[in-house]
Structure formats: structure tokens, C-alpha cells
Write a protein that holds these residues in place. Structure first.
Motif, short mmCIF file in Angstrom:
data_model
loop_
_atom_site.label_atom_id
_atom_site.label_comp_id
_atom_site.label_asym_id
_atom_site.label_seq_id
_atom_site.Cartn_x
_atom_site.Cartn_y
_atom_site.Cartn_z
N GLY A 179 45.10 5.36 2.79
CA GLY A 179 44.52 6.65 3.10
C GLY A 179 43.40 7.07 2.19
O GLY A 179 42.52 7.83 2.60
N LEU A 180 43.38 6.63 0.95
CA LEU A 180 42.29 6.97 0.05
C LEU A 180 41.04 6.19 0.42
O LEU A 180 41.10 5.11 0.98
N ARG A 181 39.89 6.74 0.03
CA ARG A 181 38.64 5.99 0.17
C ARG A 181 38.57 5.02 -1.00
O ARG A 181 38.65 5.41 -2.16
N VAL A 182 38.43 3.76 -0.68
CA VAL A 182 38.51 2.71 -1.69
C VAL A 182 37.13 2.13 -1.94
O VAL A 182 36.41 1.78 -1.00
N LEU A 183 36.76 2.03 -3.21
CA LEU A 183 35.50 1.41 -3.59
C LEU A 183 35.78 -0.01 -4.07
O LEU A 183 36.58 -0.21 -4.99
N VAL A 184 35.14 -0.97 -3.46
CA VAL A 184 35.27 -2.36 -3.89
C VAL A 184 33.94 -2.75 -4.56
O VAL A 184 32.93 -2.96 -3.88
N PRO A 185 33.90 -2.83 -5.88
CA PRO A 185 32.63 -3.04 -6.58
C PRO A 185 32.11 -4.46 -6.39
O PRO A 185 32.87 -5.41 -6.24
N LEU A 207 44.51 20.18 -14.18
CA LEU A 207 43.48 19.90 -15.18
C LEU A 207 42.17 19.43 -14.56
O LEU A 207 41.11 19.48 -15.21
N LEU A 208 42.22 18.92 -13.32
CA LEU A 208 41.05 18.30 -12.73
C LEU A 208 40.05 19.35 -12.23
O LEU A 208 40.45 20.37 -11.68
N PRO A 209 38.77 19.08 -12.41
CA PRO A 209 37.77 20.00 -11.87
C PRO A 209 37.69 19.87 -10.35
O PRO A 209 38.13 18.86 -9.79
N PRO A 210 37.15 20.85 -9.65
CA PRO A 210 37.00 20.73 -8.20
C PRO A 210 36.01 19.62 -7.85
O PRO A 210 35.13 19.27 -8.63
N GLY A 211 36.18 19.05 -6.67
CA GLY A 211 35.27 18.01 -6.22
C GLY A 211 35.94 16.63 -6.22
O GLY A 211 37.17 16.51 -6.23
N ARG A 212 35.10 15.62 -6.20
CA ARG A 212 35.61 14.25 -6.11
C ARG A 212 36.26 13.79 -7.42
O ARG A 212 35.81 14.14 -8.50
N VAL A 213 37.31 12.98 -7.26
CA VAL A 213 38.00 12.40 -8.41
C VAL A 213 38.12 10.90 -8.19
O VAL A 213 38.70 10.45 -7.19
N LEU A 214 37.53 10.13 -9.10
CA LEU A 214 37.61 8.67 -9.03
C LEU A 214 38.80 8.21 -9.84
O LEU A 214 38.89 8.46 -11.04
N GLY A 215 39.73 7.54 -9.17
CA GLY A 215 40.90 7.01 -9.84
C GLY A 215 40.73 5.55 -10.21
O GLY A 215 40.20 4.75 -9.43
N VAL A 216 41.15 5.19 -11.41
CA VAL A 216 41.15 3.81 -11.88
C VAL A 216 42.54 3.50 -12.42
O VAL A 216 43.03 4.22 -13.30
N ILE A 217 43.18 2.48 -11.88
CA ILE A 217 44.47 2.04 -12.39
C ILE A 217 44.21 0.96 -13.42
O ILE A 217 43.87 -0.18 -13.09
N LEU A 271 39.45 5.65 -4.93
CA LEU A 271 40.12 4.70 -5.82
C LEU A 271 39.24 3.48 -6.03
O LEU A 271 38.76 2.89 -5.05
N LEU A 272 38.99 3.13 -7.29
CA LEU A 272 38.19 1.95 -7.60
C LEU A 272 39.10 0.74 -7.61
O LEU A 272 40.03 0.65 -8.42
#
Length: 509
Positions: free
Chosen positions: A255-261, A145-155, A244-245
Motif C-alpha cells: 500500500g505504501l508508495r515504494v521508491l526503488v533507487p 513528532l513528524l511534521p505535516p507532509g511526506r515522510v520517507l521511511g528507511v528500514i 518507503l525507500l
């Protein structure tokens, strides 16, 4: 429509069955959906040792944490890992419906009475039931279902308030990413909310998010924060997440690139959320903490609109009503003769007079006749007795009644289990230690139990030849040595009033 594997009738008929604990059931679902790929089942001893030492499976595949299943050792009498016809263990859900078949290829003793088992799992049946099943899609289905490109995950393991929504929107803009919101539904309760309530809260905020794909994931928290973070990152990647946020109370990695806001604050000049450092102190309002939000809900105060969207606040108030309207378990523990039952009866009478909620008294002696007949007084049977009482009380409280329990409950772990059941049901739990000293209880000895125990005619008497583990987590301690019944009951009522569980009342007659 069934898409599971069908066992031969003779195997299904003869194979032993076991219901895993909630966290193990969550792991099982993630194994079956492929979210734990490359794992195909619960780890064997060799893999466990390899993961603990090297962070890799025996074949060299990186894997961060142990994914294990423990069963009663007695089950192994009917299982032979070396015999293909006798190594199947049927795993069932909480209602006893078959979920999967485990082909046991390894078994070992973990501790007395408990064994570990490892081997591959295969789904049985149609894949489960329950609320929001349409959201429990597999990683393969979500990736399609996901479009191509980056996907930001939020748990989204807690409801999303305005500061979290602002952080998500900023991250999506910065990355030019598609948003994937993963809602953990692998436990009976997360942050005091049942899974279905958490899902409703997240959907209540959906109109304030960027376009998003939402999936319910059977993730359960582990005690090890680092292992928990690594596993969550692994599952996120399986669903197609590239970034991943992180949240303030969740470590992330693996392994994922993690964003720490950066921390946001509310700017009262124009009603926007900005980086805290960009707002003058006199115009800055910090986000409410989790404890502050819970305190407002407990007292029945509205969540402020500057902090929480009204639709989210409405769902939260439905799922977590004020304490005075919420279910409650009052659990009295103490030695025989301490006054537990007498206080419990007086408390039940007083609460029934108020008429605010349905009151059910689960007296220890009555329960042993009606609910737990046949149990003895071994530690295992005592724990089973308390667990059954705790389960019934939690179900009463789930429906916003008050369950009053008064077993001896001598062991701390059994009392902790009763508390967990109540909290998982979205209810309150008040532990009252009736701490009347042993010598006073012996002088009372209305049933003659202490005299028989001292004479050697009775064994397993708590306080004499069986231990009583005094609570260290009691919410209230009452010693009835110098109190009459009314005074003891009044102490409990005062505590319940001061902590918001019942309305303050004036004596009218």
C-alpha cells in the motif's frame, strides 16, 4: 513509571506463564504498541484461515500475514478458553519478567506437543528494559513528532555506508520529505551485529543524513520474503511513513508508495556518488558488496573511506573485530568412540599454549554430570543437552573466548540451533564432523557401550538403535581411523588458521 495493566493477584498467581521465541516476542511488542493495528492480539484459527485464503481477517479487514503464537501443548491443561477465570496466559521476556497477558479465546493442535493459541493481549508492567529503550517509541508517539507532509521511511537493517546515504539524501530532496529511520531490533543479531551495535552504527552516520527522526522497531525477519515485505510496509505506515525507500535485498509493498533507487557508483574524478550509468567506466568504482565488507572486517582490514564514513567504520570494527580476536565455538560431533573428546582435549591444550584467548572445554561426559544432570537419552533430552551446551558456549564466545564442545549431537536441528546461538552472540561457529566409521568406533569401545547395546542391555545407543544424522554443513571432516591424536588436532588447527580464527604460529620448541 508503570503504564501496564495489573492482573488481579489471584489470577497472576495461578495463571501459567510462557516465554515466546524471539520472533514471537517481537510480534508481541508490535501488538502492544499498536504497530499491528487493527490487530489486538494473536490470530485465532478462523482468522488464520481467512488471512491465508483472502488476505483479510474474518471481519473483512485487510491483513497481509499470519501473526501467531505457538506454545507447548502441556500448557493447555491449565487453560480453558471458555472460562474467563482460567483462560489467561502470562507471556514473559527472556528473563522471566511478565510482559503481557494473553486472553486465550482459541487453542488448537499444530503438531505433536505444540499448540497454537489466539486471543487479545494486554501489557503488564512497565514496558520492558534493555539498551536504547528511549528509541522504542510507539507509532502514536512518533506520528506526533513528524511534521505535516511526506515522510520517507528507511528500514536500516544494516549499517549505512556512503552509497546508501547518498540514495537517502537524493530521495529526501526529490520528495521534499521528512526522513524517518527505523532500526529493526527484534532479533538477537542482524547481519552478524547485535541490535545495540546496529543502533550505534546508524547513529554514527547521522551527521551525513538529512534531518531525521530515528526509532527502534522490534521487527524480526520472517522466512517468507513477500510476507516480510508486506508486514514491514504495514508497520512503516503505522509510524506515519508515506513513502518507503527499498533496499537491494528487501522487497517492499503493502500500500505504501515504494521508491526503488537506481544503482549508484563512486566517481573517482571528484569523489561523488552518482548513478552508475552517468560515470565513465574508467572512473567508476562500484559499491562493496555485503560479503566484501564482511571479508575486510573478518581479516582486520580497514573499510575504505571512499565507501564508509570513518565513524561507521569505527563502530563496525568494534562490534565485529577480526576473526582472530572474535569469540568462537568449535563444535565437534560424531559417534561415541570416534575421537571427539580426545581431539577436543588436544585442541584445547594447543590453544591454551598460544594464550590468545580464554579456552573452555565443554566435554560431553563432564557436561552431563555438571550441567545437564537428570536428562536421559530420549530425542527431547538429547536436544535439550545440546541446546544447553550450545548456549553456554555461545555466552563464552560472546565475551570473545573460545568454547570447545564435543557432544555426540546426533540430530541436525539441535546442531543448527547451537550454530544460531553462536552467530546471534556475534561469534563464529566451526562444525567439525569426526566421521570415524561405526565399525572402528565399535572396535575401540573403551566404555563398553557398544557391547552392551549389541547384547540388548542398553537401548538408545547412537549408531545402533538410535539414528545419527550425518552433518551436511560441516566446516571440517576428520576421520581418525588412520590418524593419531596429534595429526587430527593439527587438521583442526590448520583449518582454524586458514579461515582466520587463530594466528599462524611457528613451532618454537
Amino acid at each position: 513509571m508503570s503504564n501496564g495493566w495489573v492482573l488481579p493477584d489471584e489470577v497472576l498467581r495461578d495463571a501459567p506463564a510462557y516465554t515466546p521465541r524471539p520472533g514471537e516476542l517481537a510480534d508481541l511488542e508490535l501488538l502492544l504498541t499498536g504497530a499491528y493495528a487493527p490487530l489486538t492480539g494473536f490470530l485465532t484459527r478462523a482468522d488464520l484461515v481467512s488471512v491465508s485464503r483472502r488476505g483479510r481477517l474474518v471481519d473483512g479487514t485487510p491483513w497481509p500475514v499470519a501473526v501467531t503464537l505457538q506454545v507447548p501443548a502441556a500448557l493447555l491443561r491449565d487453560i480453558d478458553p471458555a472460562d474467563p477465570d482460567r483462560r489467561t496466559l502470562v507471556l514473559t521476556d527472556g528473563e522471566g519478567a511478565p510482559v503481557a497477558a494473553l486472553e486465550v479465546t482459541d487453542a488448537w493442535q499444530v503438531r505433536e506437543g505444540v499448540a497454537g493459541v489466539g486471543g487479545s493481549v494486554r501489557r503488564l508492567g512497565d514496558g520492558g528494559h534493555g539498551p536504547f529503550q528511549r528509541l522504542r517509541r510507539t507509532p502514536e508517539e512518533i506520528r506526533a513528532l513528524l511534521p505535516p507532509g511526506r515522510v520517507l521511511g528507511v528500514i536500516a537493517d544494516r549499517p549505512l555506508h556512503r552509497p546508501q546515504l547518498a540514495q537517502i539524501a537524493h530521495a529526501v530532496r526529490t520528495l521534499s520529505a521528512h526522513l524517518l529511520v527505523m532500526i529493526p531490533v527484534g532479533e538477537d543479531g542482524t547481519g552478524g551485529l547485535p541490535p545495540e551495535a546496529l543502533v550505534r552504527c546508524v547513529f554514527a552516520a547521522r551527521d551525513r543524513m538529512p534531518p531525521a527522526t530515528v526509532v527502534a522497531v522490534p521487527l524480526a525477519r520472517r522466512r517468507d520474503e513477500i510476507g516480510d515485505a508486506l508486514l514491514r510496509a504495514r508497520v512503516s505506515a503505522a509510524y506515519g511513513v508515506t513513502h518507503l525507500l527499498s533496499t537491494s535485498d528487501m522487497l517492499s509493498g503493502g500500500g505504501l508508495r515504494v521508491l526503488v533507487p537506481r544503482e549508484l557508483a563512486y566517481d573517482n574524478r571528484d569523489g561523488q556518488w552518482r548513478w552508475r550509468e552517468d560515470i565513465p567506466p574508467r572512473n567508476r568504482r562500484l559499491a562493496l558488496t555485503h560479503d566484501e565488507i564482511e571479508d575486510l572486517l573478518d581479516r582486520g582490514f580497514p573499510l575504505p573511506e571512499w565507501h564508509t564514513p570513518p565513524a561507521v567504520a569505527k563502530e563496525l570494527s568494534r562490534a565485529r573485530p577480526p576473526r582472530r580476536h572474535r569469540g568462537l565455538v568449535v563444535f565437534l560431533t560424531g559417534l561415541s568412540g570416534s575421537g571427539k573428546s580426545t581431539i577436543a582435549r588436544g585442541l584445547a591444550d594447543a590453544l591454551r599454549e598460544q594464550g590468545e584467548r580464554t579456552i573452555t572445554l565443554l566435554d560431553g561426559d563432564v557436561v552431563r554430570r555438571e550441567l545437564t544432570a537428570g536428562l536421559g537419552f530420549s530425542k527431547a533430552d538429547r536436544d535439550t543437552n545440546v541446546r544447553r551446551i550450545g548456549w553456554v558456549a555461545a555466552e563464552l564466545a560472546r565475551h570473545r573466548g573460545i568454547g570447545i564442545c564435543c557432544p555426540i549431537a546426533p540430530y541436525a536441528q539441535a546442531r543448527a540451533t547451537a550454530r544460531e546461538m553462536a552467530v546471534s552472540a556475534g561469534a563464529g561457529f566451526v562444525l567439525v564432523h569426526v566421521a570415524t566409521p561405526l565399525e572402528v568406533c565399535e572396535r575401540r569401545d573403551r566404555k563398553g557401550l557398544y557391547a552392551r547395546a549389541r547384547a540388548g542391555l542398553l537401548t538408545g545407543m547412537t549408531g545402533i538403535d538410535d539414528p545419527y544424522e550425518e552433518p551436511t554443513d560441516a566446516d571440517l571432516v576428520v576421520d581418525t581411523s588412520d590418524l593419531d591424536v596429534d595429526e587430527a588436532v593439527q587438521q583442526v588447527l590448520i583449518h582454524l588458521t586458514e579461515t582466520g580464527w587463530i594466528e599462524p604460529r611457528l613451532q618454537s620448541f
